[in-house]
Design an enzyme around this catalytic site. Structure first.
Site, PDB file in Angstrom:
ATOM      1  N   GLU A   1       0.803  -1.235   0.000  1.00 22.37           N
ATOM      2  CA  GLU A   1       0.000   0.000   0.000  1.00 22.37           C
ATOM      3  C   GLU A   1       0.834   1.283   0.000  1.00 22.37           C
ATOM      4  O   GLU A   1       0.512   2.225   0.707  1.00 22.37           O
ATOM      5  CB  GLU A   1      -0.914   0.020   1.236  1.00 22.37           C
ATOM      6  CG  GLU A   1      -1.896  -1.118   1.250  1.00 22.37           C
ATOM      7  CD  GLU A   1      -2.686  -1.180   2.575  1.00 22.37           C
ATOM      8  OE1 GLU A   1      -3.895  -1.456   2.500  1.00 22.37           O
ATOM      9  OE2 GLU A   1      -2.104  -0.985   3.645  1.00 22.37           O
TER      10      GLU A   1
HETATM   11  C1  TNX Z   1      -4.329  -4.006   4.843  1.00 25.14           C
HETATM   12  S1  TNX Z   1      -2.566  -6.354   4.571  1.00 25.14           S
HETATM   13  C2  TNX Z   1      -3.034  -3.750   5.277  1.00 25.14           C
HETATM   14  C3  TNX Z   1      -2.830  -3.309   6.676  1.00 25.14           C
HETATM   15  C4  TNX Z   1      -4.122  -3.115   7.405  1.00 25.14           C
HETATM   16  C5  TNX Z   1      -5.078  -4.224   7.063  1.00 25.14           C
HETATM   17  C6  TNX Z   1      -6.353  -4.182   7.829  1.00 25.14           C
HETATM   18  C7  TNX Z   1      -1.591  -5.313   4.251  1.00 25.14           C
HETATM   19  C8  TNX Z   1      -0.397  -5.777   3.641  1.00 25.14           C
HETATM   20  N1  TNX Z   1      -1.915  -4.038   4.555  1.00 25.14           N
HETATM   21  O1  TNX Z   1      -2.052  -2.143   6.695  1.00 25.14           O
HETATM   22  O2  TNX Z   1      -3.844  -3.107   8.768  1.00 25.14           O
HETATM   23  O3  TNX Z   1      -5.352  -4.181   5.690  1.00 25.14           O
HETATM   24  O4  TNX Z   1      -7.122  -5.330   7.604  1.00 25.14           O
END
Ligand code: TNX
Length: 502
Positions: free
Chosen positions: A318
């Site tokens: 992300e």
């Molecule tokens: C996605 S999973 C994210 C996290 C969040 C999560 C909440 C991932 C690699 N990144 O930063 O905490 O969703 O479900």
């Protein structure tokens, strides 16, 4: 003879209740009984064996009130004792497999090494009356059904992840989490040590990361961090349970806590405010600054030196505020840094967009195409599908803790999926194993952790250990219901899913 291929058998033999389900087991009439005279013998003077024997002794002492002395075995096996040896002579068992033979006179666990004995002890533990988990002496007959088990795991990598950044958890909580996953033969604990909301591991060359960056968490109260000694203590505790710690420093996004601690990590040279909300995707390290790479090198060097396991997780998810080109260059350079400190790089599935080495590992969570791309580049994939095994996801719309962005995940949804068929084009030859992450935006204490983790995690462990052969929710849910009594004895705050007849 019951094998992984026989139809579900729901009889009362305790063997049927073991999670993860053993590869094969054969039971007969009769019982072995633990008494105040039972001793634990290990086959050779060897520190690892002695540690495993001690672990078993400590496990059974409180509830039985027996001493369970442990010592090196002599020639003659005497009646009523427990034997641990390395004479399995069975290559297929690998590092973690074991043979467990219980007859009226003795309990014997054999393996190729101490790790296998440790896994076998978890099966023995589940064959004992659930009262074995209680911390005060019980007046019951400590009988174990006569059985022989031959068992080994399907996937080499069976993990859980704990996010200690969004909310910080004390060492005692981490140790309890390690104990809970050890019961189900998991062998990996991945610690998500940094994120926008908090930096949780002391880095001696960049002390403000924890001093300032560790001072808060989601909601604003609390925060905290592990000193390097604290971290060593966690690693040691995990090692005694044959669990590998994987440290994660999430970069280049998810870095607000670092960006708040050191102005020079930002492209504009301005320190960010600490962040206590729940948004993602707004932060990025300055990916074309030489200083940023010195920072990454310092962090990876210090943390790698504290970590005996082979892996270093660099996050990489992300990074919505990083240009794709910058992102790719950044991951490429970080990969070299991780490699230079002797570790194998793991990253969330987005890293597949970079020039990853075959040796690097892609952790699938969201995008099938990223996982496929990684596999095409020769990398192994860890399966963490958010639709099935994100432990922070609510069971249904009425359960109080958790998020629901990928939908809801009841206990049967977490169990009834198959890593090998989940992503068309990715099969077992490309799958290293599975891991269940617990993100903690809404998770504030150990009770919350347990509520989201149980009863889903035993199912994750079974997928990892028993593989994909002949698993059926209808059969599994009966064994899971039996585990409910064990959860209670262990004081686990579990969700009493209506899908299970507890
Ligand atoms: C996605 S999973 C994210 C996290 C969040 C999560 C909440 C991932 C690699 N990144 O930063 O905490 O969703 O479900």
């Amino acid at each position: 003879m019951e094998t992984a291929c026989t139809p579900p058998n729901t009889s009362n033999y305790p063997i049927n209740n073991i999670i993860p389900k053993p590869v094969s087991s054969e039971y007969q009439q009769g019982n072995f009984r633990l008494t105040e005279h039972t001793a634990i013998y290990f086959s050779a003077k060897n520190q690892n064996l002695e540690n495993v024997a001690k672990y078993l002794s400590n496990l059974m002492k409180p509830a039985t009130g027996f001493d369970f002395p442990y010592r090196v075995a002599d020639e003659n096996h005497t009646k009523g004792n427990i034997y641990l040896d390395l004479d399995a002579n069975d290559k297929e068992l690998g590092n973690e497999g074991y043979l467990l033979n219980i007859n009226k006179n003795a309990v014997q666990i054999s393996a190729n090494n101490a790790e296998g004995l440790f896994r076998g002890i978890q099966s023995l533990r589940q064959l004992l009356p659930v009262e074995i988990e209680l911390k005060i002496k019980q007046k019951i007959k400590w009988e174990i059904h006569v059985v022989s088990i031959r068992d080994f795991p399907h996937y080499a990598f069976r993990g859980a992840m704990l996010d200690v950044s969004r909310h910080f958890f004390q060492i005692e909580d981490v140790k309890r989490y390690i104990d809970l996953i050890a019961l189900y033969k998991m062998n990996i604990l991945h610690l998500h040590l940094s994120d926008d909301q908090g930096w949780r591991i002391e880095i001696k060359s960049w002390p403000n990361l924890t001093k300032h960056g560790g001072s808060t968490q989601v909601g604003g109260e609390g925060g905290g961090f592990y000193t390097q000694d604290n971290y060593r203590e966690i690693v040691r505790y995990a090692q005694e349970r044959f669990i590998t710690i994987i440290p994660e420093i999430d970069i280049p996004g998810h870095t607000n806590a670092a960006l708040a601690s050191y102005a020079e990590l930002n492209c504009d040279g301005i320190a960010r405010e600490l962040y206590t909300g729940m948004k993602v995707g707004f932060s990025t390290l300055c990916t074309d600054s030489a200083l940023v790479y010195r920072f990454v090198d310092d962090v990876v060097r210090e943390l790698s030196a504290l970590t005996p396991g082979p892996y270093f997780h660099i996050g990489g998810d992300e990074s919505h505020s990083t240009e794709m080109n910058d992102y790719i260059n950044f991951i490429n350079r970080v990969q070299d840094i991780v490699h230079s400190h002797g570790k194998i790089m793991i990253g969330w599935d987005e890293i597949a967009n970079a020039d990853i080495r075959r040796q690097s590992i892609v952790q699938y969570w969201a995008k099938d195409n990223n996982a496929k791309l990684g596999a095409k580049k020769g990398s192994k994939v860890i399966m963490s599908p958010s639709k099935h095994i994100y432990l922070d996801i609510q069971y249904d719309e009425n359960t109080p803790i958790g998020l629901h962005w990928p939908g809801y995940t009841e206990v049967d949804d977490a169990y009834s999926w198959n890593p090998e068929t989940l992503i068309p084009g990715i099969d077992d030859t490309q799958i290293l194993g599975i891991e269940a992450p617990l993100w903690t935006e809404t998770v504030k204490n150990m009770d919350d952790i347990e509520y989201l983790t149980f009863p889903r995690i035993p199912g994750v462990a079974e997928i990892g250990w028993s593989g994909n052969n002949n698993r059926h929710w209808d059969e599994y849910k009966i064994r899971l219901a039996q585990q409910g009594k064990r959860f209670e004895a262990m004081n686990i705050n579990f969700y009493k899913s209506p899908k299970v007849n507890w």
